[in-house]
Scaffold this active site. Sequence first.
Site, PDB file in Angstrom:
ATOM      1  N   THR A  50       0.830  -1.210   0.000  1.00  7.17           N
ATOM      2  CA  THR A  50       0.000   0.000   0.000  1.00  7.17           C
ATOM      3  C   THR A  50       0.863   1.258   0.000  1.00  7.17           C
ATOM      4  O   THR A  50       0.633   2.190  -0.773  1.00  7.17           O
ATOM      5  CB  THR A  50      -0.911   0.013   1.250  1.00  7.17           C
ATOM      6  OG1 THR A  50      -1.657  -1.190   1.286  1.00  7.17           O
ATOM      7  CG2 THR A  50      -1.841   1.199   1.225  1.00  7.17           C
ATOM      8  N   TYR A 113     -12.836  -3.386  -1.949  1.00  9.40           N
ATOM      9  CA  TYR A 113     -13.983  -2.832  -2.663  1.00  9.40           C
ATOM     10  C   TYR A 113     -15.106  -3.844  -2.893  1.00  9.40           C
ATOM     11  O   TYR A 113     -16.266  -3.561  -2.638  1.00  9.40           O
ATOM     12  CB  TYR A 113     -13.582  -2.196  -4.003  1.00  9.40           C
ATOM     13  CG  TYR A 113     -14.737  -1.459  -4.664  1.00  9.40           C
ATOM     14  CD1 TYR A 113     -15.137  -0.221  -4.183  1.00  9.40           C
ATOM     15  CD2 TYR A 113     -15.447  -2.017  -5.718  1.00  9.40           C
ATOM     16  CE1 TYR A 113     -16.218   0.442  -4.744  1.00  9.40           C
ATOM     17  CE2 TYR A 113     -16.524  -1.371  -6.286  1.00  9.40           C
ATOM     18  CZ  TYR A 113     -16.903  -0.153  -5.796  1.00  9.40           C
ATOM     19  OH  TYR A 113     -17.984   0.495  -6.348  1.00  9.40           O
ATOM     20  N   TYR A 139      -2.752 -10.218   4.516  1.00  3.72           N
ATOM     21  CA  TYR A 139      -2.743  -8.805   4.925  1.00  3.72           C
ATOM     22  C   TYR A 139      -4.174  -8.360   5.170  1.00  3.72           C
ATOM     23  O   TYR A 139      -4.977  -8.279   4.237  1.00  3.72           O
ATOM     24  CB  TYR A 139      -2.060  -7.977   3.827  1.00  3.72           C
ATOM     25  CG  TYR A 139      -1.999  -6.481   4.053  1.00  3.72           C
ATOM     26  CD1 TYR A 139      -2.186  -5.901   5.305  1.00  3.72           C
ATOM     27  CD2 TYR A 139      -1.742  -5.627   2.980  1.00  3.72           C
ATOM     28  CE1 TYR A 139      -2.119  -4.528   5.489  1.00  3.72           C
ATOM     29  CE2 TYR A 139      -1.661  -4.254   3.147  1.00  3.72           C
ATOM     30  CZ  TYR A 139      -1.859  -3.707   4.398  1.00  3.72           C
ATOM     31  OH  TYR A 139      -1.792  -2.345   4.568  1.00  3.72           O
ATOM     32  N   ARG A 144      -8.998   0.024   4.821  1.00  2.23           N
ATOM     33  CA  ARG A 144      -8.810   0.262   3.389  1.00  2.23           C
ATOM     34  C   ARG A 144      -9.657  -0.666   2.518  1.00  2.23           C
ATOM     35  O   ARG A 144     -10.104  -0.278   1.451  1.00  2.23           O
ATOM     36  CB  ARG A 144      -7.336   0.094   3.007  1.00  2.23           C
ATOM     37  CG  ARG A 144      -6.468   1.285   3.373  1.00  2.23           C
ATOM     38  CD  ARG A 144      -5.062   1.113   2.829  1.00  2.23           C
ATOM     39  NE  ARG A 144      -4.227   2.265   3.110  1.00  2.23           N
ATOM     40  CZ  ARG A 144      -4.066   3.307   2.298  1.00  2.23           C
ATOM     41  NH1 ARG A 144      -4.692   3.364   1.154  1.00  2.23           N
ATOM     42  NH2 ARG A 144      -3.270   4.313   2.644  1.00  2.23           N
ATOM     43  N   LYS A 167      -0.076  -9.992   8.229  1.00  2.00           N
ATOM     44  CA  LYS A 167       0.088  -8.593   8.608  1.00  2.00           C
ATOM     45  C   LYS A 167      -1.293  -8.118   9.037  1.00  2.00           C
ATOM     46  O   LYS A 167      -2.207  -8.033   8.226  1.00  2.00           O
ATOM     47  CB  LYS A 167       0.604  -7.757   7.435  1.00  2.00           C
ATOM     48  CG  LYS A 167       0.676  -6.259   7.748  1.00  2.00           C
ATOM     49  CD  LYS A 167       1.058  -5.438   6.516  1.00  2.00           C
ATOM     50  CE  LYS A 167       1.052  -3.940   6.853  1.00  2.00           C
ATOM     51  NZ  LYS A 167       1.356  -3.099   5.660  1.00  2.00           N
ATOM     52  N   ILE A 209       5.375  -4.465  10.164  1.00  3.01           N
ATOM     53  CA  ILE A 209       5.540  -3.958   8.802  1.00  3.01           C
ATOM     54  C   ILE A 209       5.167  -2.488   8.883  1.00  3.01           C
ATOM     55  O   ILE A 209       4.009  -2.130   9.064  1.00  3.01           O
ATOM     56  CB  ILE A 209       4.697  -4.734   7.784  1.00  3.01           C
ATOM     57  CG1 ILE A 209       5.183  -6.192   7.717  1.00  3.01           C
ATOM     58  CG2 ILE A 209       4.799  -4.080   6.402  1.00  3.01           C
ATOM     59  CD1 ILE A 209       4.432  -7.071   6.728  1.00  3.01           C
TER      60      ILE A 209
END
Length: 298
Positions: A50, A113, A139, A144, A167, A209
């Site tokens: 990202t 999305y 992840y 997001r 993550k 991370i």
Amino acid sequence: MSRSNPLFYGSITAIITPMDNHGEVDFNTLKELVEYHVASGTNAIVSVGTTGESATLSIDENIKTILKTVEFADGRIPVIAGAGANATSEAITMTKLLNDSGVAGCLSVVPYYNKPTQEGMYQHFKAIAECTDLPQILYNVPGRTGSDMKPETVARLAKISNIVGIKEATGDVSRVQQIKSLAGEDFIFLSGDDATGLESIKLGGQGVISVTNNIAAADMAKMCELALAGKFDEAEVINQKLIGLHKSLFVESNPIPVKWAAYKLGLIPEPVLRLPLTTLSLNLQPKVIDALKMAGLL
């Protein structure tokens, strides 16, 4: 494959992708950033996650940037490839292109999305894992993606041999023990939230991370080293110095603030981002400056 992979621990940078004034990837500066991380003791690099603006790079640009990062690292520091997508077929294509690239593993995000169910997430990551022998790190970043992968789903995926860790970027430190208890103690837990990174290591996580690592690499590396050695009081001293950065680097969407901070520190020549991201707003720049001063970087 052992999940206690020695490559995936400590301070791992979610590296920015430097760009020139035309918005093209600046590979000369990328090489300098890799050198900065090697010299600073960073434990691994995530390329085009990202923070590396993967969403606005083409597949060809993603792959080229990852391959260049591996080339520049030259075996001195492991490189983890950002290879996620919200289309399973695209994530598989990306992962297959990396099979013989020299990357240490792949970081693959929960599809964004389109908001899959927990079963959809399971089938997505299972299909990716089956197309490669590369270690896979899940992840989870609901802020997001719009979807939260539950610990129970992570536990199902942990049964797949090359899915080695996660993550976790919810900022919910209770997830450490939830995931460890369900997925097994050897399943790697990496915090994706700088502000709670130290706390997650205290609770059994293996590292962070990090976005902050882009501009305070040596301090992040030392903090994680101390924390993993159980020297939490010493680690906390460093964390308190960096706490302003952990917060101010998210005053606008990542990587807007960290690119501007890297520019102010002379790590990149320009704070160029690809649209729809724009340079850090003028009224927020003093907050980042104050955090840089608090961290002893300015």
